[in-house]
Enzyme design. Sequence first.
Site, mmCIF file in Angstrom:
data_model
loop_
_atom_site.group_PDB
_atom_site.id
_atom_site.type_symbol
_atom_site.label_atom_id
_atom_site.label_comp_id
_atom_site.label_asym_id
_atom_site.label_seq_id
_atom_site.Cartn_x
_atom_site.Cartn_y
_atom_site.Cartn_z
ATOM 1 N N SER A 1 -0.307 3.891 -2.539
ATOM 2 C CA SER A 1 0.617 4.585 -3.437
ATOM 3 C C SER A 1 -0.125 5.324 -4.546
ATOM 4 O O SER A 1 0.337 6.374 -5.019
ATOM 5 C CB SER A 1 1.608 3.594 -4.050
ATOM 6 O OG SER A 1 2.459 3.054 -3.058
ATOM 7 N N ASP A 2 -1.278 4.788 -4.954
ATOM 8 C CA ASP A 2 -2.053 5.454 -6.001
ATOM 9 C C ASP A 2 -2.559 6.813 -5.535
ATOM 10 O O ASP A 2 -2.480 7.805 -6.262
ATOM 11 C CB ASP A 2 -3.239 4.579 -6.410
ATOM 12 C CG ASP A 2 -2.814 3.317 -7.121
ATOM 13 O OD1 ASP A 2 -2.791 3.325 -8.364
ATOM 14 O OD2 ASP A 2 -2.503 2.331 -6.439
ATOM 15 N N PHE A 3 -3.111 6.856 -4.342
ATOM 16 C CA PHE A 3 -3.657 8.121 -3.853
ATOM 17 C C PHE A 3 -2.547 9.136 -3.584
ATOM 18 O O PHE A 3 -2.713 10.333 -3.842
ATOM 19 C CB PHE A 3 -4.490 7.887 -2.600
ATOM 20 C CG PHE A 3 -5.843 7.294 -2.893
ATOM 21 C CD1 PHE A 3 -6.805 8.047 -3.547
ATOM 22 C CD2 PHE A 3 -6.142 5.991 -2.541
ATOM 23 C CE1 PHE A 3 -8.054 7.514 -3.846
ATOM 24 C CE2 PHE A 3 -7.389 5.452 -2.826
ATOM 25 C CZ PHE A 3 -8.352 6.211 -3.480
#
Length: 241
Positions: free
Chosen positions: A185-187
Amino acid sequence: MSERRARTESRVTGGLPLAGIRIADLSRVVAGPYGGYILARMGAEVIRVEDYDPVDSTRDFGPFSDEQRDLNRAGYFASLNAGKKSLSVHFSDPAQAAIARDVIVTCDAVIENFPAGGLERFGLGYETLSQANPALVMASISGFGRDGEMRSYRAYMNTVAAFAGLTSTNGYEGGPPKPVGATFSDFATGMAVALATATAVRSARVSGQGQHIDVSMAETTLSLMGEPLMDYFVRGRVAGR
């Protein structure tokens, strides 16, 4: 200088799409720094403004250059911040926060993922900064948005992916949900931040008016689940593993 070399240097310095744009990156860990990294690779001048007490946790993630464990040799940190300039300050020190402010207001945009109200404590909130630079764009990243009952919730690892339902579709049939990768989800959010920031800067250069972008990691993750969501809303079926 040969004509070929001149063309090469032109591509490196001025031929990239975001050449001439300056970004202040006040973010930490993965999502924000990755968004800043993408902008830097597209030609923007990205200045990482980092609070060094405590330092970014990714400075402690290997592999380490020459196998020497050091805050400036962390491979994971370097992979997310390559191509950026760097400034370290204590935001809690008013004099040093003022230095950060002087840098930020010269920028086209700023990326940050402080907890709700965090920047405001240091006099670096969007309302304050935009008075000095009305065309400034700010992209604020949070797990669940800046408004609503979950605005103060922290988001790490698979918290967001589980909330959005992504992990419930991953794994073996009949088995439990499985993680999809610690920073998936961060990327995805980093990519969304980069595109939203670039678009907002373009708008600001036309109108002279900046904007404050609310980037929710949960909403970004949900945008990747079109098929399971449509299947549920249209047919009432819950996607399985």
